[in-house]
Design an enzyme around this catalytic site. Structure first.
Site, PDB file in Angstrom:
ATOM      1  CB  CYS B  25      40.497 -19.966  15.275  1.00  0.00           C
ATOM      2  SG  CYS B  25      38.927 -18.416  15.195  1.00  0.00           S
ATOM      3  CG  ASP B 437      27.809 -77.934  36.215  1.00  0.00           C
ATOM      4  OD1 ASP B 437      28.207 -79.380  36.720  1.00  0.00           O
ATOM      5  OD2 ASP B 437      27.888 -77.288  37.565  1.00  0.00           O
TER       6      ASP B 437
END
Lengths: 119, 748
Positions: B25, B437
């Site tokens: 609350c 690569d």
């Protein structure tokens, strides 16, 4: 007597099949306000079936109470999300589910099981 | 501001996030706020009602805050990421608790076993017997609830959720033993004399064994995350930062971007940054696996967690907190450790249905003994059913894959190999071709001018001056090499009037009212430049693997430049390592055939594909895959992203400390190709380990369950004692974890 015991045995088998596989009602929850507590305890996620909306960010707050090592990790299969949980320290897992569908979340050994339903 | 005041001021920046489960609350908000504000040292409190959290700033220990909240009637816990040591402490506390339970239940079990075996207690059918066995029953109940309580609550909870797990099996197994035995004690006459057994010792011993097994497993599991702990341990706790002219030690969390940080010899570098003053050698081996300390001078990047070996220096913080390379590595390794390779899917599927199936087998076992077993059927039914329930071990099955992945991914990280997903681990173990690569992967990726040949009547410096004045306008990597060469010779550049790139061939520029062409032979031929004797030299250079650039002024050939990209010193050795493990190595490059051929023969690759445009690299990978090959692509992660993503396993190499390369399955922290070979060997070892675990776990369960059910009894008269079943079960999961831990000693 013999027939009765055999019947009881068969009944138990039927019950196992029905309880664990066919009638699989689990604690379900819809995420409201983008936050949901999930308690990890005694071999179970509670709630274990969670409905979320696709495209909306959601925070699942895992509260681990179980100190057995099994409860340490939670993995979302197919979503590439995982978390390491610590006993007594809630863990906020925030993500935005994009794909619709059902995704299992389990502990490392797949003994604790839950389901995330993205709608 | 004084140093002390400064650091105190900084402390108040520390904030903690707490979770208060019972804020329900708006009134609670005020109560909690008031409670926290009354704690000395708390500067600010922010209660978030919606997500039930409280942010507290101020240098106050979390425990004090939690206590303050609990005094006002609420339960709170800390929300921050736990430090590894806190986590370890919790685990240790749990381990000790488990061990204590094991010892107490062990002692009680031994007493019960002793009195049962030595026949110290009177027959259960007598009144005195009932009293004494009643006491034993209560003792057993104590063990079951004190040491085995978690199995029963777990079983009940999962049952309610229509789930079943290991707890279910243990709870039913030991529960049946206790209920039946207590029934015999209470109503001995309702059971025939030969079946009048009690199983209290069985129940207590099973609980003891399983707890002991869990404790051992916990210990062994702690070791599986050693790699992560080691990485976390690299992070220093404090940093020495320049603040208003003086050096202050502050907690690492308070280091800000652009802070100037001092690092002295022997100290660890706290965050990532750029060196601004001084120079040194830095040991980055724990992060990258690179064994040789790296020289660092002004402008170089330094990485948090690496160790300063020699000089003192200052650097500017460029990445802090969760953004540092180390934090990202930790995060990535942790995530990867939680993923499963395909091979583990079957075990997952089986363990999902395992427990209910074992329950069904248990009932069938019971019925089989009831219908076909010799007397006393009841005793046989009980013993076999208990044994089946207890010996079945879903844990070993469920742990087999993830525990090896944890150790394997951690091991790879030790060698500077960051695996993104468990699946990559499996695929890397099955590769047949590795495509490399050329630029930046086999070679250094930093081209340098290696030959300067002017035509007659021109000097080297004149040639270089023209070439670099033009190339300084280009962003091509070869152009950089030319400009760099003129810098070394202190040649002054002249500004040019116009500049135009001729795609794929070179550039055209206006230099002191003269047309300058810079590029390949085709560009010269197309423009009618007579190359004369330069052709011969260019062919020689091409054969050496150099790229040749011709220069012409107003149609007259001025000379040529040879540029080459040096091959990394260990490329050849690493390629041989890959070939030895039966993998074909292919080089992929955009360079012309001649250059490619030279590099290929220098490093000894099996094959090469030259003159591939960047956008076609992915297509070359697909072509290989269509031939049924399992292809890995190794590249820089940026230009090669599509090829990396398209390959079975993409390796990003030479990306420095940028670990978050999305297109790569595996990121190599070190520039060396040995990383690829390391990754593949570690993957193979991990996969082998997973297979051993899976075969062991499946084998164990499929052999042990039938034996426990009594399948050997008709042939050998052999029955499995449920106590042995308990011990075997406890051992099986410990074995799986221990086997995975063997990987920690693996050396690729």
């Amino acid at each position: 007597m013999e027939i009765l015991i055999n019947l009881v045995g068969l009944f138990i088998i039927a019950f196992i099949v029905w309880w664990f596989w066919i009638f699989k009602k689990q604690s379900e929850a819809h995420v409201e306000g983008n936050l949901l507590d999930i308690v990890v305890d005694s071999g179970v996620y509670e709630p274990s079936v969670i409905h979320v909306k696709a495209g909306e960010p959601v925070t699942l707050r895992f509260i681990r109470k179980d100190s057995s090592p099994c409860a340490e990790k939670v993995l979302f299969d197919g979503l590439d999300i995982s978390a390491d949980l610590s006993v007594g320290t809630p863990y906020d897992l925030t993500f935005t589910p994009e794909k619709k569908g059902e995704f299992e979340f389990t502990c490392q050994m797949a003994m604790y099981r839950g389901k995330l339903i993205v709608e | 501001m004084s140093k002390v005041a400064d650091s105190m001021n900084n402390k108040s920046e520390i904030s903690k996030r707490l979770y208060v489960s019972d804020i329900s609350c708006a009134g609670c908000v005020e109560t909690i706020e008031a409670a926290l504000k009354s704690v000395p040292g708390v500067d600010e409190v922010q209660v978030n009602f919606a997500d039930r959290t409280v942010n507290v700033s101020g240098d106050v220990p979390a425990d004090t805050l939690i206590q303050a909240i609990s005094k006002s009637g609420y339960t709170a816990s800390i929300m921050e990421d736990n430090t590894e040591s806190e986590r370890e402490n919790k685990d240790l506390a749990h381990y000790k608790k488990l061990l204590k339970k094991t010892v107490i239940s062990g002692i009680i079990s031994l007493v019960i076993v002793a009195v049962t075996m030595l026949g110290l207690l009177p027959d259960v059918a007598s009144f005195r017997g009932q009293i004494s066995w009643g006491i034993v029953s209560l003792l057993t109940l104590f063990v079951l609830t004190y040491a085995g309580g978690r199995f029963f609550t777990g079983a009940l909870k999962s049952f309610k959720n229509h789930n079943a797990n290991m707890d279910t099996l243990i709870a039913i197994g030991t529960g049946v033993a206790w209920v039946y035995s207590t029934f015999v004690v209470l109503f001995p006459d309702s059971v025939s004399e030969i079946a009048r057994h009690v199983y209290f010792d069985t129940a207590t011993l099973i609980i003891t064994f399983i707890n002991l097994g869990s404790a051992l497993e916990m210990r062994a599991r702690g070791k599986t995350s050693e790699a992560i702990k080691r990485l976390i341990g690299l992070q220093p706790k404090t940093a020495r930062v320049l603040r208003e002219g003086s050096e202050v030690d502050i907690p690492i969390e308070q280091v800000q971007m652009d802070d100037i940080v001092r690092v002295r010899p022997g100290e660890k570098i706290p965050v990532d940054g750029e060196l601004t003053e001084g120079s040194s050698h830095v040991d980055e081996s724990m992060l990258t696996g690179e064994p040789v300390p790296v020289t660092k001078k002004v402008g170089d990047e330094v990485v948090g967690g690496s160790v300063n070996k020699s000089g003192s220096f200052l650097f500017k913080a460029t990445r802090i907190g969760k953004d540092t390379a180390l934090s990202q590595i930790i995060d990535m390794v942790r995530k990867a450790q939680n993923t499963k390779p395909e091979i583990g899917r079957l075990a997952d599927k089986v363990s999902a249905i395992f427990v209910p199936i074992v329950l069904i087998i248990a009932v069938l076992t019971m019925l089989a003994w009831f219908n076909f077993g010799p007397p006393p059927q009841l005793t046989y039914m009980l013993v076999t059913t208990m044994a089946v329930l207890i010996i079945a071990c879903p844990c070993a099955l469920g742990l087999a894959t993830p525990i090896s992945v944890m150790v394997g991914v951690g091991k790879a990280a030790e060698y500077g190999v960051l695996i993104r997903k468990g699946d990559a681990l499996q695929k890397a173990g099955q590769l047949t071709i590795v495509v490399l690569d050329k630029t930046g992967t086999i070679t250094e990726g930093k081209p340098v001018v290696t030959a300067i040949e002017p035509s007659e009547g021109w000097s080297e410096n004149e040639l270089l001056k023209i070439a670099s004045s033009v190339e300084t306008n280009s962003e091509h990597p070869l152009a950089e090499a030319v400009v760099e060469a003129s810098k070394e010779k202190n040649i002054e550049l002249i500004s040019i009037e116009s500049f135009e790139a001729v795609s794929g061939h070179g550039v055209r520029a206006l230099y002191q009212q003269k047309t300058v062409l810079l590029g390949n032979r085709k560009l010269m031929n197309d423009n009618g430049v007579n190359l004369g004797s330069l052709i011969e030299s260019s062919e020689k250079l091409s054969k050496l693997g150099q790229t040749v650039i011709f220069v012409s002024v107003n149609g007259e050939a001025v000379g040529l430049l040879g540029i080459s990209d040096p091959i990394k010193t260990d490329s050849k050795e690493a390629i041989q390592r890959l070939q030895k493990s039966g993998i074909k190595v292919v080089m992929l490059t955009g360079d012309n055939r001649a250059t490619a051929e030279t590099v290929a023969s220098l490093v000894g690759v099996d094959d090469f594909i030259a003159e591939v445009l960047p956008q076609d690299k992915a297509h070359e990978i697909t072509k290989l895959q269509e031939l049924g090959e399992k292809v890995a692509m190794v590249g820089d992660g940026i230009n090669d992203a599509p090829a990396l993503a398209g390959s079975d396993v993409g390796f990003a190499i030479g990306t420095g400390t940028d670990v978050a390369i999305e297109s790569a399955d595996i990121t190599l922290m070190r520039g060396s190709l040995h990383g690829v070979a390391d990754a593949i060997t570690i993957s193979k070892a991990t996969l082998r380990n997973i297979k051993e675990n899976l075969v062991g776990a499946f084998g164990y369960n499929s052999l042990a369950i039938p034996i426990a059910a009594g399948i050997l009894f008709p042939f050998t008269g052999l029955l499995l004692n449920p106590i042995i079943a308990g011990a075997a079960m406890a051992l099986s999961s410990v074995t799986v974890v221990t086997n995975a831990n063997r990987l920690r000693w693996f050396k690729p």
